[in-house]
Design an enzyme around this catalytic site. Structure first.
Site, short mmCIF file in Angstrom:
data_model
loop_
_atom_site.label_atom_id
_atom_site.label_comp_id
_atom_site.label_asym_id
_atom_site.label_seq_id
_atom_site.Cartn_x
_atom_site.Cartn_y
_atom_site.Cartn_z
N SER A 6 0.49 -2.20 9.82
CA SER A 6 1.32 -2.59 8.68
C SER A 6 1.30 -1.49 7.63
CB SER A 6 0.79 -3.89 8.07
OG SER A 6 1.34 -4.06 6.77
N HIS A 29 4.33 -2.43 11.99
CA HIS A 29 4.58 -3.77 11.44
C HIS A 29 5.26 -3.64 10.07
CE1 HIS A 29 3.39 -8.09 10.96
NE2 HIS A 29 3.25 -7.77 9.68
N ASP A 31 6.68 -5.61 6.84
CA ASP A 31 6.63 -6.87 6.09
C ASP A 31 7.83 -6.97 5.15
OD1 ASP A 31 4.00 -8.07 6.85
OD2 ASP A 31 3.27 -6.13 6.16
N GLY A 139 1.95 -12.35 1.67
CA GLY A 139 2.48 -11.86 0.39
C GLY A 139 1.87 -10.56 -0.09
N GLY A 142 -4.43 -6.14 1.78
CA GLY A 142 -5.75 -5.94 1.19
C GLY A 142 -6.52 -7.21 0.85
N ASP A 172 -2.62 -11.60 11.62
CA ASP A 172 -2.21 -10.70 10.54
C ASP A 172 -2.95 -11.02 9.23
OD1 ASP A 172 -0.82 -9.12 8.71
OD2 ASP A 172 1.11 -10.10 9.01
N GLY A 173 -3.68 -10.03 8.73
CA GLY A 173 -4.29 -10.12 7.40
C GLY A 173 -5.80 -9.95 7.41
N GLY A 174 -6.27 -8.96 6.64
CA GLY A 174 -7.72 -8.78 6.46
C GLY A 174 -8.46 -8.31 7.69
N GLY A 192 -3.40 -3.39 8.23
CA GLY A 192 -2.76 -2.62 7.16
C GLY A 192 -3.73 -1.69 6.48
N SER A 193 -4.31 -2.17 5.36
CA SER A 193 -5.14 -1.32 4.49
C SER A 193 -6.23 -0.55 5.22
CB SER A 193 -5.82 -2.17 3.41
OG SER A 193 -4.93 -3.11 2.92
C1 DX5 Z 1 0.42 -9.94 4.35
C2 DX5 Z 1 1.16 -9.12 5.35
C3 DX5 Z 1 0.30 -8.25 6.18
C4 DX5 Z 1 -0.46 -7.21 5.39
C5 DX5 Z 1 -1.71 -6.89 6.16
O1 DX5 Z 1 1.30 -10.82 3.75
O2 DX5 Z 1 1.89 -9.97 6.23
O3 DX5 Z 1 1.00 -7.67 7.26
O4 DX5 Z 1 0.26 -6.05 5.15
O5 DX5 Z 1 -2.45 -6.00 5.39
P1 DX5 Z 1 -4.04 -5.97 5.40
O6 DX5 Z 1 -4.46 -5.50 6.76
O7 DX5 Z 1 -4.34 -5.01 4.32
O8 DX5 Z 1 -4.54 -7.36 5.12
ZN ZN Z 2 2.69 -9.05 8.07
#
Ligand code: DX5
Ligand code: ZN
Length: 210
Positions: A6, A29, A31, A139, A142, A172-174, A192-193
């Site tokens: 992401s 990915h 968003d 939303g 991180g 997806d997420g964290g 993502g992060s």
């Molecule tokens: C959150 C997004 C994710 C996000 C993941 O609403 O759908 O795709 O970018 O980022 P990290 O890996 O930083 O949680």
């Molecule tokens: Zn996402």
């Protein structure tokens, strides 16, 4: 497990894409946020998405966090997209949205927020290719991985197996080098992060894949 990176929190999106082209990420990915389904507004113009599409050597994995998916799907023609995923919480026109994505030649994903009842997915499972389980409130990038996701993955996986559906599971997420070790029976991890906030994408992705 495959990685879908992401780029939501990346500072320079195109620079990130060029760097990701030289890594083992399987997908990019994206968003898409409309400022209504979630408060932020991101990647909501066709120009932004097509710039990414033109620079990426990986297929796109589109995550629509929007109230009206059809409006966005209509603009996504002729791109190198694997999955277009929308949220079960939009409630309306779900069958129509699924058909629309299929008519454009893309695979269909449905995403579910951390507090939504899993049974809401049941009527649509026979028609989709991917379930995107949110491990944070959608939303923002991180955030911290929600521990109850592990139980939800198990329940969803059981539903898929029991009915013999051919559906991939994405989370997806964290996700980072620690939380990824808790994921079992997951086909794709969205990260993502942990990747884009580092100065060596390759090293991070290799660590995740170990
Ligand atoms: C959150 C997004 C994710 C996000 C993941 O609403 O759908 O795709 O970018 O980022 P990290 O890996 O930083 O949680
Ligand atoms: Zn996402």
């Amino acid at each position: 497990m495959k990685i879908s990176t992401s780029i939501l929190n990346a500072e320079n999106k195109i620079k990130s894409i060029l760097e990701l082209n030289n890594t083992k990420t399987s997908y990019i990915h994206i968003d898409v946020m409309d400022g209504k389904f979630v408060t932020d507004t991101k990647f909501n113009t066709i120009k932004e998405i097509s710039d990414i599409n033109n620079n990426a050597k990986r297929k796109l994995d589109i995550h629509l966090m929007v109230e009206n998916p059809i409006e966005y799907i209509n603009k996504l023609d002729n791109m190198n997209i694997e999955y277009v995923t929308f949220h079960i919480e939009v409630e309306k026109n779900i069958k129509e949205i699924i058909s629309k994505i299929k008519s454009m030649g893309y695979k269909v994903g449905i995403s579910i927020k951390p507090n939504t009842n899993i049974n809401k997915l049941v009527p649509y499972l026979k028609d989709i290719d991917l379930l995107l389980i949110m491990s944070v409130e959608p939303g923002k990038g991180g955030q911290e991985f929600l521990p109850n996701t592990i139980e939800r993955i198990k329940e969803i996986k059981n539903l898929i197996i029991k009915n013999n559906y051919n559906i991939k599971v994405e989370v997806d997420g964290g996700i980072n080098e620690k939380t990824i070790t808790k994921l079992e029976n997951v086909d794709i991890a969205v990260v993502g992060s942990y990747i884009t906030k580092s100065d060596n994408y390759n090293a991070r992705i290799d660590t995740l894949l170990e």
